[in-house]
Each structure stands twice: as structure tokens, then as C-alpha cells.
Design a protein around this motif. Structure first.
Motif, PDB file in Angstrom:
ATOM      1  N   HIS A  57       0.834  -1.195   0.000  1.00  0.00           N
ATOM      2  CA  HIS A  57       0.000   0.000   0.000  1.00  0.00           C
ATOM      3  C   HIS A  57       0.879   1.258   0.000  1.00  0.00           C
ATOM      4  O   HIS A  57       0.634   2.201  -0.752  1.00  0.00           O
ATOM      5  CB  HIS A  57      -0.913   0.014   1.227  1.00  0.00           C
ATOM      6  CG  HIS A  57      -1.972  -1.046   1.200  1.00  0.00           C
ATOM      7  ND1 HIS A  57      -1.780  -2.293   1.735  1.00  0.00           N
ATOM      8  CD2 HIS A  57      -3.226  -1.047   0.683  1.00  0.00           C
ATOM      9  CE1 HIS A  57      -2.869  -3.012   1.566  1.00  0.00           C
ATOM     10  NE2 HIS A  57      -3.754  -2.288   0.931  1.00  0.00           N
ATOM     11  N   LYS A  58       1.904   1.252   0.847  1.00  0.00           N
ATOM     12  CA  LYS A  58       2.779   2.412   0.953  1.00  0.00           C
ATOM     13  C   LYS A  58       3.461   2.713  -0.374  1.00  0.00           C
ATOM     14  O   LYS A  58       3.549   3.874  -0.801  1.00  0.00           O
ATOM     15  CB  LYS A  58       3.829   2.193   2.044  1.00  0.00           C
ATOM     16  CG  LYS A  58       4.759   3.382   2.247  1.00  0.00           C
ATOM     17  CD  LYS A  58       5.768   3.123   3.364  1.00  0.00           C
ATOM     18  CE  LYS A  58       6.706   4.326   3.533  1.00  0.00           C
ATOM     19  NZ  LYS A  58       7.699   4.090   4.617  1.00  0.00           N
ATOM     20  N   THR A  94     -13.953   0.649   9.501  1.00  0.00           N
ATOM     21  CA  THR A  94     -13.476   1.883   8.886  1.00  0.00           C
ATOM     22  C   THR A  94     -12.378   1.520   7.898  1.00  0.00           C
ATOM     23  O   THR A  94     -11.737   0.472   8.017  1.00  0.00           O
ATOM     24  CB  THR A  94     -12.919   2.863   9.932  1.00  0.00           C
ATOM     25  OG1 THR A  94     -11.748   2.290  10.535  1.00  0.00           O
ATOM     26  CG2 THR A  94     -13.936   3.147  11.016  1.00  0.00           C
ATOM     27  N   ALA A  95     -12.170   2.374   6.937  1.00  0.00           N
ATOM     28  CA  ALA A  95     -11.160   2.094   5.916  1.00  0.00           C
ATOM     29  C   ALA A  95     -10.634   3.407   5.362  1.00  0.00           C
ATOM     30  O   ALA A  95     -11.168   4.485   5.658  1.00  0.00           O
ATOM     31  CB  ALA A  95     -11.765   1.238   4.799  1.00  0.00           C
ATOM     32  N   GLY A  96      -9.588   3.326   4.561  1.00  0.00           N
ATOM     33  CA  GLY A  96      -9.071   4.543   3.955  1.00  0.00           C
ATOM     34  C   GLY A  96      -7.788   4.314   3.195  1.00  0.00           C
ATOM     35  O   GLY A  96      -7.179   3.236   3.259  1.00  0.00           O
ATOM     36  N   THR A  97      -7.398   5.334   2.450  1.00  0.00           N
ATOM     37  CA  THR A  97      -6.082   5.362   1.809  1.00  0.00           C
ATOM     38  C   THR A  97      -5.275   6.435   2.535  1.00  0.00           C
ATOM     39  O   THR A  97      -4.992   7.499   1.993  1.00  0.00           O
ATOM     40  CB  THR A  97      -6.197   5.674   0.302  1.00  0.00           C
ATOM     41  OG1 THR A  97      -7.012   6.851   0.135  1.00  0.00           O
ATOM     42  CG2 THR A  97      -6.839   4.528  -0.450  1.00  0.00           C
ATOM     43  N   LEU A  98      -4.948   6.143   3.771  1.00  0.00           N
ATOM     44  CA  LEU A  98      -4.256   7.083   4.648  1.00  0.00           C
ATOM     45  C   LEU A  98      -2.836   6.591   4.905  1.00  0.00           C
ATOM     46  O   LEU A  98      -2.642   5.423   5.235  1.00  0.00           O
ATOM     47  CB  LEU A  98      -5.012   7.219   5.973  1.00  0.00           C
ATOM     48  CG  LEU A  98      -6.489   7.628   5.867  1.00  0.00           C
ATOM     49  CD1 LEU A  98      -7.167   7.545   7.222  1.00  0.00           C
ATOM     50  CD2 LEU A  98      -6.612   9.030   5.288  1.00  0.00           C
ATOM     51  N   PRO A 142      -6.872  -0.796   5.636  1.00  0.00           N
ATOM     52  CA  PRO A 142      -6.539   0.050   4.488  1.00  0.00           C
ATOM     53  C   PRO A 142      -7.366  -0.404   3.294  1.00  0.00           C
ATOM     54  O   PRO A 142      -7.592  -1.605   3.110  1.00  0.00           O
ATOM     55  CB  PRO A 142      -5.045  -0.208   4.273  1.00  0.00           C
ATOM     56  CG  PRO A 142      -4.752  -1.485   4.961  1.00  0.00           C
ATOM     57  CD  PRO A 142      -5.740  -1.645   6.057  1.00  0.00           C
ATOM     58  N   LEU A 143      -7.875   0.547   2.511  1.00  0.00           N
ATOM     59  CA  LEU A 143      -8.551   0.167   1.279  1.00  0.00           C
ATOM     60  C   LEU A 143      -7.561  -0.563   0.384  1.00  0.00           C
ATOM     61  O   LEU A 143      -6.387  -0.208   0.310  1.00  0.00           O
ATOM     62  CB  LEU A 143      -9.101   1.406   0.567  1.00  0.00           C
ATOM     63  CG  LEU A 143     -10.328   2.053   1.219  1.00  0.00           C
ATOM     64  CD1 LEU A 143     -10.605   3.412   0.577  1.00  0.00           C
ATOM     65  CD2 LEU A 143     -11.542   1.157   1.112  1.00  0.00           C
ATOM     66  N   SER A 144      -8.008  -1.600  -0.289  1.00  0.00           N
ATOM     67  CA  SER A 144      -7.108  -2.396  -1.118  1.00  0.00           C
ATOM     68  C   SER A 144      -6.446  -1.535  -2.181  1.00  0.00           C
ATOM     69  O   SER A 144      -6.948  -0.466  -2.542  1.00  0.00           O
ATOM     70  CB  SER A 144      -7.882  -3.543  -1.786  1.00  0.00           C
ATOM     71  OG  SER A 144      -8.721  -3.035  -2.806  1.00  0.00           O
ATOM     72  N   CYS A 145      -5.332  -2.014  -2.695  1.00  0.00           N
ATOM     73  CA  CYS A 145      -4.599  -1.257  -3.719  1.00  0.00           C
ATOM     74  C   CYS A 145      -5.469  -1.000  -4.945  1.00  0.00           C
ATOM     75  O   CYS A 145      -5.425   0.083  -5.532  1.00  0.00           O
ATOM     76  CB  CYS A 145      -3.339  -2.017  -4.127  1.00  0.00           C
ATOM     77  SG  CYS A 145      -2.028  -1.991  -2.877  1.00  0.00           S
ATOM     78  N   SER A 146      -6.271  -1.978  -5.341  1.00  0.00           N
ATOM     79  CA  SER A 146      -7.088  -1.783  -6.532  1.00  0.00           C
ATOM     80  C   SER A 146      -8.186  -0.757  -6.280  1.00  0.00           C
ATOM     81  O   SER A 146      -8.552   0.005  -7.181  1.00  0.00           O
ATOM     82  CB  SER A 146      -7.688  -3.112  -7.008  1.00  0.00           C
ATOM     83  OG  SER A 146      -8.405  -3.742  -5.994  1.00  0.00           O
TER      84      SER A 146
END
Length: 289
Positions: free
Chosen positions: A45-46, A235-239, A265-269
Motif C-alpha cells: 500500500h505504501k 473503517t477504511a481509507g487510503t491514509l 486500508p482500502l485495497s490497492c485496486s
């Protein structure tokens, strides 16, 4: 009867976590500047966030059919009698339709459940399937239960930037320009598999409040009478900041003190479609576990 539970990383369950839980996971492909990667195997993700901040071109694709069939063949050869595959909603990807078509060649041993979910709500479906298998249900029964419960979930998402909504054809450049100038944040919802507009608010704080209010409304209306222990809030996010993650998670926990709340974390896709700084919130009615 041994039933294997299989999903993809759009559930928020990584391959490694799946191994720990006894769940099989297919990593979703992510494409960065024409180069293909697999989530949590060849890109994290990072690393994806770093590429997005460099304004690299990012996109996704469904797993190749041979990836599915090779996984099914391996599981059946390893002693599993049946497989229940739970991909992301058919309303968001062709993976489900493709899998259903190829499953017909497996003589009733592969069941593809389309319960119209993604991210934290899909995670709960997968864990439900595992619990049902442990109770002795077979593949057909698990698929039926998941399909029957398809609409017993809600998910809301807000994006920080309109860039990726433009790219994916969900917003015009003119609308995005106005939204940027006025600091308008769209809140989107998935109620049955497709991504739809829910409301527009000014600023990320108000969008967070709007999602919490929407989940609270759903719990009081759509899930009225459901015991608290049968509800899961994710909860989720691209944080990329732990402080931001903790702020979002703690705000939701404070709003729903009697519920189990977690962060994925929201998945990469998914990140490729919503961009950095996106936030998500979902609720699901779960099976007894």
C-alpha cells in the motif's frame, strides 16, 4: 466435507492474514505506468501511495482466468471437496462473472458467491463463510446464505480529490473544478453492489460526520432489531499517516461505543479508483460466529 473459503485482496484480507486465518486469498493486480504488480506481493500500500503522489498512472485489472483455475485445481488436489469463492461485487468488477463461467467446468465443486460487497463488508462475508463451513454447511448452502444476506450491509466512501473520479468517468472536469474551489467532498455509497452518489458536503470533517450519521441511520432503520453483537463496523481509507488513521478510527468508535470497530486500508485496486486521502465506513450484519 472440507470446504475451502477463497477471496481476493479487495476484501482487505492479505495473503498472509489469510494463511493465519485458514482463508485462501488471490492478490489483485495493480498496474503502475504499464507495469503489472500484485497487491502485497510485489507492491505494498505504501509503495502504491508513493507512486500516486508522484502522479504515476495507476489502474487495475481482474485476475487472469488461469490464476483462478490454477488455485481451484490446487485446492481440490490438496483434499478440499468444495470451494466457495467470494470476489468483489459483480457491480464493480467482471471478476465475479468470469469466475461463475469457469466454475461451470468444475462439476459442482466450485461455488461463486456474489453478495455485492467490497472492502470491510466483503471481509465480513468471507468470515461468515468460514464460520458457516465450520458449522458443517456445504458449498451450496454457504453460497445460498451469502447471496441471501447480500443486501444486509452498507458502505460509504468519501474522496479527498476528484482526480480519480474524473479518470473513471464518474465526474466531469468542470464539476471537479467547482468542487475543488468550493472544497466540496462527494460522499458515495454502495447499497447492493454499485457505487452511487449519496451527498455532497464541504470539507473532509463534514464528510466524516455525514458518513457516521448515515451508518447510524442505517443501524436504526435497515438493521433495526439486530443485536449489537451481530453488527460489525469497519473503517477504511487510503491514509499514509498513523495519526490520521487513529483519528478516523477513534471518531467512529466514539460514535458507536457498543459496536466492534476496526480499520482496514482500502485495497490497492480500490485505491487506484479513489486516490489518496479517501475514507470509508461500512456496517454489516454477520452470522453467529
Amino acid at each position: 466435507m472440507r470446504v475451502a473459503i477463497l477471496t481476493d485482496t479487495n476484501s482487505g484480507i492479505s495473503v498472509d492474514e489469510g494463511k493465519d486465518r485458514g482463508i485462501f486469498v488471490i492478490p489483485m493486480p495493480v498496474i503502475v505506468d504499464g507495469q503489472s504488480y500484485l497487491e502485497n506481493e510485489s507492491i505494498t500500500h505504501k509503495q502504491l501511495y508513493e507512486q500516486m503522489m508522484l502522479d504515476k498512472d495507476v489502474s487495475t485489472s481482474q485476475p487472469a482466468p488461469i490464476v483462478l483455475t490454477e488455485m481451484w485445481d490446487k485446492l481440490l488436489s490438496d483434499g478440499y471437496d468444495e470451494i466457495v469463492f467470494i470476489p468483489m461485487s459483480s457491480g464493480l468488477s467482471n471478476t465475479c462473472e468470469t469466475a461463475m463461467r469457469f466454475a461451470q467446468e468444475y462439476g459442482g465443486k466450485v461455488f461463486v458467491a456474489d453478495n455485492h460487497r467490497i472492502s470491510v463488508t466483503l471481509r465480513e462475508s468471507v468470515l461468515d463463510a468460514q464460520a458457516l463451513a465450520a458449522q458443517g454447511l456445504n458449498g451450496a448452502q454457504i453460497k445460498h446464505r451469502l447471496d441471501s444476506n447480500a443486501y444486509r450491509s452498507s458502505i460509504y466512501v468519501t474522496v479527498d480529490s476528484m482526480k480519480y473520479l474524473i479518470k473513471n468517468g464518474r465526474a466531469t472536469r468542470a464539476a471537479a473544478m467547482i468542487a475543488t474551489v468550493l472544497n466540496i467532498k462527494p460522499v458515495l455509497t454502495i447499497q447492493g453492489g454499485k457505487l452511487d452518489a449519496y451527498m455532497k458536503v464541504r470539507g473532509i470533517k463534514k464528510s466524516m460526520s455525514a458518513m457516521i450519521e448515515a451508518i447510524d441511520k442505517d443501524i436504526k432503520n435497515r438493521f433495526a432489531g439486530v443485536p449489537t453483537e451481530r453488527l460489525r463496523i469497519g473503517t477504511a481509507g487510503t491514509l499514509d499517516s498513523k495519526a490520521d488513521i487513529d483519528e478516523w478510527l477513534n471518531e467512529v468508535k466514539a460514535a458507536f461505543p457498543k459496536c466492534s470497530v476496526y480499520y482496514d486500508p482500502l485495497s490497492c485496486s480500490i485505491a487506484c479508483h479513489v486516490g489518496m486521502g479517501a475514507l470509508g465506513l461500512g456496517v454489516s450484519k454477520i452470522e453467529e460466529r
